[in-house]
Scaffold this motif. Structure first.
Motif, PDB file in Angstrom:
ATOM      1  N   TYR A  58      16.290   5.407  16.578  1.00  0.00           N
ATOM      2  CA  TYR A  58      15.523   5.136  17.793  1.00  0.00           C
ATOM      3  C   TYR A  58      14.259   4.345  17.490  1.00  0.00           C
ATOM      4  CZ  TYR A  58      18.354   8.638  20.184  1.00  0.00           C
ATOM      5  OH  TYR A  58      19.392   9.337  20.738  1.00  0.00           O
ATOM      6  N   GLU A  59      14.003   3.354  18.306  1.00  0.00           N
ATOM      7  CA  GLU A  59      12.719   2.659  18.351  1.00  0.00           C
ATOM      8  C   GLU A  59      12.039   3.142  19.628  1.00  0.00           C
ATOM      9  OE1 GLU A  59      10.762   1.007  16.601  1.00  0.00           O
ATOM     10  OE2 GLU A  59       9.560  -0.267  17.878  1.00  0.00           O
ATOM     11  N   VAL A  60      10.747   3.424  19.569  1.00  0.00           N
ATOM     12  CA  VAL A  60      10.016   3.909  20.729  1.00  0.00           C
ATOM     13  C   VAL A  60       8.941   2.896  21.087  1.00  0.00           C
ATOM     14  CG1 VAL A  60       8.621   5.763  21.693  1.00  0.00           C
ATOM     15  CG2 VAL A  60      10.425   6.303  20.029  1.00  0.00           C
ATOM     16  N   LYS A  61       8.935   2.482  22.340  1.00  0.00           N
ATOM     17  CA  LYS A  61       7.907   1.581  22.856  1.00  0.00           C
ATOM     18  C   LYS A  61       7.102   2.343  23.901  1.00  0.00           C
ATOM     19  CE  LYS A  61       7.872  -2.129  21.548  1.00  0.00           C
ATOM     20  NZ  LYS A  61       7.216  -2.570  20.306  1.00  0.00           N
ATOM     21  N   THR A  62       5.795   2.194  23.853  1.00  0.00           N
ATOM     22  CA  THR A  62       4.916   2.801  24.849  1.00  0.00           C
ATOM     23  C   THR A  62       4.215   1.665  25.569  1.00  0.00           C
ATOM     24  OG1 THR A  62       4.617   4.736  23.424  1.00  0.00           O
ATOM     25  CG2 THR A  62       3.037   4.442  25.216  1.00  0.00           C
ATOM     26  N   ASP A  63       4.287   1.671  26.893  1.00  0.00           N
ATOM     27  CA  ASP A  63       3.788   0.567  27.713  1.00  0.00           C
ATOM     28  C   ASP A  63       2.719   1.077  28.663  1.00  0.00           C
ATOM     29  OD1 ASP A  63       3.641  -1.328  29.966  1.00  0.00           O
ATOM     30  OD2 ASP A  63       5.398  -2.267  29.068  1.00  0.00           O
ATOM     31  N   ARG A  64       1.622   0.350  28.758  1.00  0.00           N
ATOM     32  CA  ARG A  64       0.537   0.767  29.650  1.00  0.00           C
ATOM     33  C   ARG A  64       0.445  -0.074  30.919  1.00  0.00           C
ATOM     34  NH1 ARG A  64      -2.212  -1.214  25.135  1.00  0.00           N
ATOM     35  NH2 ARG A  64      -2.794   0.857  24.498  1.00  0.00           N
ATOM     36  N   MET A  65       1.284  -1.092  31.080  1.00  0.00           N
ATOM     37  CA  MET A  65       1.199  -1.976  32.244  1.00  0.00           C
ATOM     38  C   MET A  65       2.400  -1.882  33.195  1.00  0.00           C
ATOM     39  SD  MET A  65      -1.686  -3.475  32.062  1.00  0.00           S
ATOM     40  CE  MET A  65      -1.439  -4.640  33.375  1.00  0.00           C
ATOM     41  N   ALA A  66       3.529  -1.433  32.707  1.00  0.00           N
ATOM     42  CA  ALA A  66       4.757  -1.483  33.503  1.00  0.00           C
ATOM     43  C   ALA A  66       4.675  -0.681  34.795  1.00  0.00           C
ATOM     44  CB  ALA A  66       5.947  -1.008  32.668  1.00  0.00           C
ATOM     45  N   HIS A  67       3.874   0.372  34.829  1.00  0.00           N
ATOM     46  CA  HIS A  67       3.756   1.153  36.071  1.00  0.00           C
ATOM     47  C   HIS A  67       3.078   0.343  37.165  1.00  0.00           C
ATOM     48  CE1 HIS A  67      -0.281   1.823  34.479  1.00  0.00           C
ATOM     49  NE2 HIS A  67      -0.637   2.224  35.679  1.00  0.00           N
ATOM     50  N   GLU A  68       2.283  -0.678  36.793  1.00  0.00           N
ATOM     51  CA  GLU A  68       1.625  -1.545  37.771  1.00  0.00           C
ATOM     52  C   GLU A  68       2.473  -2.764  38.111  1.00  0.00           C
ATOM     53  OE1 GLU A  68      -2.278  -2.579  36.373  1.00  0.00           O
ATOM     54  OE2 GLU A  68      -2.881  -0.485  36.157  1.00  0.00           O
ATOM     55  N   THR A  69       3.127  -3.336  37.100  1.00  0.00           N
ATOM     56  CA  THR A  69       3.869  -4.582  37.311  1.00  0.00           C
ATOM     57  C   THR A  69       5.319  -4.362  37.717  1.00  0.00           C
ATOM     58  OG1 THR A  69       4.612  -4.743  35.011  1.00  0.00           O
ATOM     59  CG2 THR A  69       2.452  -5.720  35.535  1.00  0.00           C
ATOM     60  N   GLY A  70       5.895  -3.224  37.334  1.00  0.00           N
ATOM     61  CA  GLY A  70       7.314  -2.980  37.590  1.00  0.00           C
ATOM     62  C   GLY A  70       8.214  -3.732  36.628  1.00  0.00           C
ATOM     63  N   ASN A  71       7.616  -4.330  35.590  1.00  0.00           N
ATOM     64  CA  ASN A  71       8.365  -5.134  34.625  1.00  0.00           C
ATOM     65  C   ASN A  71       8.257  -4.560  33.220  1.00  0.00           C
ATOM     66  OD1 ASN A  71       9.030  -7.174  36.529  1.00  0.00           O
ATOM     67  ND2 ASN A  71       7.003  -8.063  36.250  1.00  0.00           N
ATOM     68  N   ILE A  72       9.264  -4.877  32.427  1.00  0.00           N
ATOM     69  CA  ILE A  72       9.245  -4.583  30.999  1.00  0.00           C
ATOM     70  C   ILE A  72       9.252  -5.920  30.269  1.00  0.00           C
ATOM     71  CG2 ILE A  72      10.588  -3.688  29.064  1.00  0.00           C
ATOM     72  CD1 ILE A  72      11.447  -1.394  30.780  1.00  0.00           C
TER      73      ILE A  72
END
Length: 152
Positions: A58-72
């Motif tokens: 497993y690779e784990v990515k943590t994103d701090r913007m996707a909840h605002e943009t709706g994009n990955i």
């Protein structure tokens, strides 16, 4: 944000995913290899030994913007280096979105094929990076990604 802050931020998602895998009942052992240079070069954060002897990576990515943009964001390259999705030898990528606590999962090889087949637009991103920005809703609709859980 400094490199040390980025590492600390990314660690949050790794801890959440490790706890999820350990509590799932599907694995005998989950090993955090995120600090091991060998696995860092392969972009693998966790190894999970299944009861049948199979090892899932497993690779784990943590994103701090996707909840605002709706994009990955799927980086093709960053700071002159190959991007995570192209580089990772993980079987699965777990994508934790900090702002809304949602956790998604996708098969790394299947996602690479999907991106190649659809030839999505390439965007310039921060930190001298280039990549694709794709709607979470589209990825879910197209069956490329699954929502695993929401953490509050």
């Amino acid at each position: 944000m400094s490199f040390a802050e980025d590492l600390s931020f990314g660690r949050e998602g790794e801890v959440i995913v490790r706890n999820l895998l350990e509590s799932s009942g599907n694995f005998d052992y989950v090993i955090d290899c995120s600090n091991d240079k060998y696995f860092q070069e392969k972009d693998i954060d966790l190894l999970a030994l299944a009861m049948d002897g199979h090892i899932a990576k497993y690779e784990v990515k943590t994103d701090r913007m996707a909840h605002e943009t709706g994009n990955i964001a799927f980086e093709i390259k960053t700071s002159g280096n190959i991007g995570c999705l192209a580089k990772t030898e993980a079987d699965f990528v777990m994508y934790y979105i900090e702002g809304d606590g949602r956790l998604y999962c996708f098969n790394a090889e299947q996602m690479r094929r999907y991106l190649r087949a659809n030839r999505f637009k390439v965007y310039r991103m921060g930190d001298n990076a280039e990549g694709h920005l794709l709607s979470i809703n589209r990825l879910l609709r197209d069956g490329q990604m699954k929502r695993i859980k929401t953490y509050e």
